[in-house]
Scaffold this active site. Structure first.
Site, PDB file in Angstrom:
ATOM      1  CB  SER A 549      -0.970  -0.040   1.193  1.00  0.00           C
ATOM      2  OG  SER A 549      -2.013   0.891   1.021  1.00  0.00           O
ATOM      3  CG  ASP A 635      -7.059  -2.122  -3.337  1.00  0.00           C
ATOM      4  OD1 ASP A 635      -7.728  -1.425  -2.550  1.00  0.00           O
ATOM      5  OD2 ASP A 635      -5.836  -2.288  -3.218  1.00  0.00           O
ATOM      6  CG  HIS A 672      -6.046  -2.312   0.361  1.00  0.00           C
ATOM      7  ND1 HIS A 672      -5.359  -1.720  -0.679  1.00  0.00           N
ATOM      8  CD2 HIS A 672      -5.385  -1.957   1.499  1.00  0.00           C
ATOM      9  CE1 HIS A 672      -4.335  -1.028  -0.192  1.00  0.00           C
ATOM     10  NE2 HIS A 672      -4.323  -1.163   1.119  1.00  0.00           N
TER      11      HIS A 672
END
Length: 702
Positions: A549, A635, A672
């Protein structure tokens, strides 16, 4: 045989002009996930990755088997009492998801002693995740809330990975669905005391949680009542309930400012009352303690203090000081109980808990730190649903200590172990955990966690993996991982670079790695990587790096800065096209991110600064490490288009050859966090680890 060729996306130039600067983006058309050409491209990338990593299958299978072997697949959580029941989860070998269940509480009988694999008599199942997930590629339980009378359970479920959930309310005794009217909700479910209403959140088109709603059971969703909307795009919302189930807490917050409302759940159609109206820069959280509130706030100290006020007069002018940390102590939160409060804080960079015993007259005695080992620990408050409890459940872990659950009795100081996660075949004495300090380019001391096999020494020959994050004041606290053992047992020196931008050393550590100081995050990581080589912990040609991320942005930035340091990197759901995203306020979360990265729409300085480090726009014509980028089609936090574009830009720019492949792997049914089932997640980790281990020459067990 012909060598597989990487997919080449067609160039469709799109000009982006801000502050007199024009950037031409050839691959932004990949953003449209509904376009057949985009899906075909992602599938082609997956096929290419599969072809180039086919030789890794035996290694990935071995790692998967090792993770399984180090996991007690049939297991139980520690039962936790709430009202007239003991609640727990259990897992079953071969099944992907947990079963959520409960047993009746019997006065004087104590906590039930359950045996893994044995279904206890009298068990009631609240939710069997395996049954719910049947026929689905993705399943994630977002919320599970039992009604105050204990007869019904409200369940929030995400079946795509986009974190938008559907609600169902079931009768626990029969399993019958009594309400399934609510769709498209965010996280958080709270019951009214009478069990007639549920409170939930909803998102706007930019995926920001901006509304709190009240739903009357048995009524259509169109009849639901909006109780609060957040119109400031910098702020997002959340809900929770007090431990005594009396109050609904409604949070509105940005990165720097917060505002909290309370609603009496005995009067669910009543009016919200604000604790303290928002003041720019004032960040606070609230814990209800009977007729009082405990407030963690930064009104006087950047690293937060603890204050107390009454619910009747909750605003800032009534906050009475209760606990002030020492220099460098970061107070994180507080949990209130009938006879004491537990304060979670960071001390010397480590997460720990201090107890504030209550004394007669409503005051508190001096704080007591819970005695724990080892030195590099993480201690947090566990599941404690009962307000009137004379014990507090604590959870301890470290790089080498599996998650261990204790009951701590403040009155006696007794710390009683309830359970330690069983890790078959694991001997902690084979390993070493330690903390190092690396001097950054500007002289700042950066902490580094180092984990290794005991026989591995600093001889300049070892393979290594350095991991980092460094954003949003989120620390990487010591934690145990069965999967990490597969790296250590192959001689890998595992290091975590606690770079600026994270929360390890308090608010200043965070502030020194955000906005116009963001480059410190990247240079810290590079300095730590160089130090691992210079101190001979890692061989110069055997270092890998990994981040996810915002940590994926970190990986993208550092290989632009110092590609020669790394043999291979893994960037998971990487935020590598940050400037394009932050320039578009219609995208999910963008406006709220301006307090983290700056607002490049309004500021030419911020625009120029971000453009100087954004990975996508700074790829250089040099020899880069082997790169694996992983992402998920659904995501909602970091769109798949970012790594998809980045991989194309890398392939057409960097120099090197077939020994340094650039790969993209997209999960087509995930969000995610990747795949949802535990075995699927292990497979995913095994593949990623195999890629890195192969590149740093660490495929064999030592």
């Amino acid at each position: 045989m012909t060598e597989p060729q990487p997919p080449v996306a067609r160039a469709v130039p799109t000009k982006r002009t801000f502050h007199g600067d024009t950037f031409v983006d050839d691959f932004d058309w990949l953003r449209d996930k509904d376009a057949p050409e985009v899906i075909a491209h992602l599938n082609a990338e997956n096929s290419y990755t599969e072809a180039l990593t086919a030789h890794l299958k035996p290694l990935a299978d071995s790692i998967f088997g090792e993770i399984k072997a180090h996991t007690q697949e049939t297991d139980l959580s520690v039962p936790v009492r709430m009202g007239g029941w003991w609640y727990y989860t259990r897992t079953i070998e071969g099944q992907q998801y947990a079963v959520h269940a409960r047993l009746p509480f019997t006065e004087g009988a104590g906590r039930p002693e359950l045996e893994p694999g044995v279904v206890p008599a009298g068990e009631q199942i609240l939710l069997d995740g395996n049954r719910e997930a049947q026929g689905r590629d993705f399943f994630e339980l977002s919320d599970l809330a039992v009604s105050p009378d204990g007869t019904r359970v409200a369940v929030g479920v995400d079946v795509t990975g986009d974190e938008v959930n559907d609600l169902s309310v079931r009768d626990i005794a029969t399993g019958a669905v009594v309400d399934d009217a609510v769709h498209g909700m965010g996280h958080g479910l709270v019951w009214s005391l009478d069990g007639d209403y549920l409170f939930y959140t909803r998102r706007d088109e930019a995926w920001r949680v901006n509304e709190v709603w009240r739903h009357k059971l048995g009524s259509p969703q169109d009849d639901d009542v909006l109780i609060l909307r957040e119109d400031d795009e910098l702020f997002s919302m959340g809900i929770d309930e007090s431990r005594d189930e009396r109050w609904l807490l409604v949070f509105s917050g940005s990165s720097t400012t917060s505002e909290i409302h309370l609603l009496d759940l005995a009067d669910p159609t009543g009016q919200l009352r604000v604790v303290q109206p928002r003041v720019p820069g004032l960040d606070y959280s609230v814990e209800v303690d009977g007729d009082r509130i405990l407030v963690v706030h930064n009104d006087a100290r950047p690293d937060f203090d603890l204050a107390v006020a009454t619910i009747a007069e909750p605003s800032r002018e009534h906050w009475q000081p209760l606990l002030t940390g020492d220099d460098g102590d970061r107070i994180l939160g507080v949990d209130a109980f009938g006879g004491f409060s537990a304060v979670t804080m960071r001390h010397a960079g480590l997460r720990t808990v201090r107890i504030l015993p209550k004394v007669s007259g409503g005051g508190y005695a001096d704080p007591v730190e819970v005695p724990v080992e080892p030195e590099l620990h993480t201690v947090g408050v566990g599941a404690n649903p009962e307000y009137d409890s004379d014990t507090v459940q604590l959870v301890l872990t470290s790089w080498l200590t599996p998650s261990t659950i204790y009951d701590y009795t403040p009155a006696s100081g007794e710390l009683r172990q309830l359970k330690q996660r069983v890790v078959p075949g694991y001997d902690p004495h084979r390993y070493v955990e330690e903390r190092l300090w690396v001097t950054a380019t500007d002289g700042v001391q950066v902490p580094v966690s180092l984990v290794r096999r005991r026989e591995v020494t600093a001889d300049g020959n070892n393979p290594g993996l350095v991991y980092g994050y460094g954003s949003y004041e989120l620390p990487i606290d010591p934690y145990f991982s069965s999967g990490r053992l597969s790296l250590l047992d192959r001689g890998v020196v595992f290091a975590v670079a606690h770079v600026r931008g994270g929360g390890e050393l308090g608010r200043r550590w965070y502030d020194d790695g955000k906005l116009l100081a963001k480059r410190n995050t990247f240079t810290d990581f590079v300095d730590v990587s160089r130090a691992l080589i210079d101190t001979q912990w890692v061989a110069p040609d055997r270092l890998a790096a990994e981040g996810a991320s915002a940590g994926g942005l970190l990986i993208g930035a550092v290989i632009n800065l110092a590609p020669e340091l790394y043999a291979a990197v893994h960037a998971a759901v990487p935020f590598v096209d940050a400037l394009t995203t932050i320039l578009d306020p219609s995208l999910p979360l963008t406006v709220g991110e301006w307090e983290e990265w700056g607002n490049p729409l309004e500021s030419a300085e911020v625009y120029s600064y971000m453009k100087s480090y954004t990975p996508y726009e700074n790829v250089r014509a040099e020899r880069y490490p082997a790169i694996l980028a992983t992402t998920s089609l659904h995501d909602p936090r970091v769109f798949f288009v970012e790594p998809a574009k980045w991989v194309q830009q890398l392939r057409r720019t960097v120099t090197g050859g077939p020994d340094r492949p650039i790969l993209l792997k997209t999960e087509m049914s995930a969000g995610h966090g990747g795949r949802s089932g535990r075995y699927d997640a292990w497979r995913e980790q095994a593949f990623e680890d195999a890629f890195l281990l192969d590149r740093i020459g660490a495929t064999d067990l030592i």
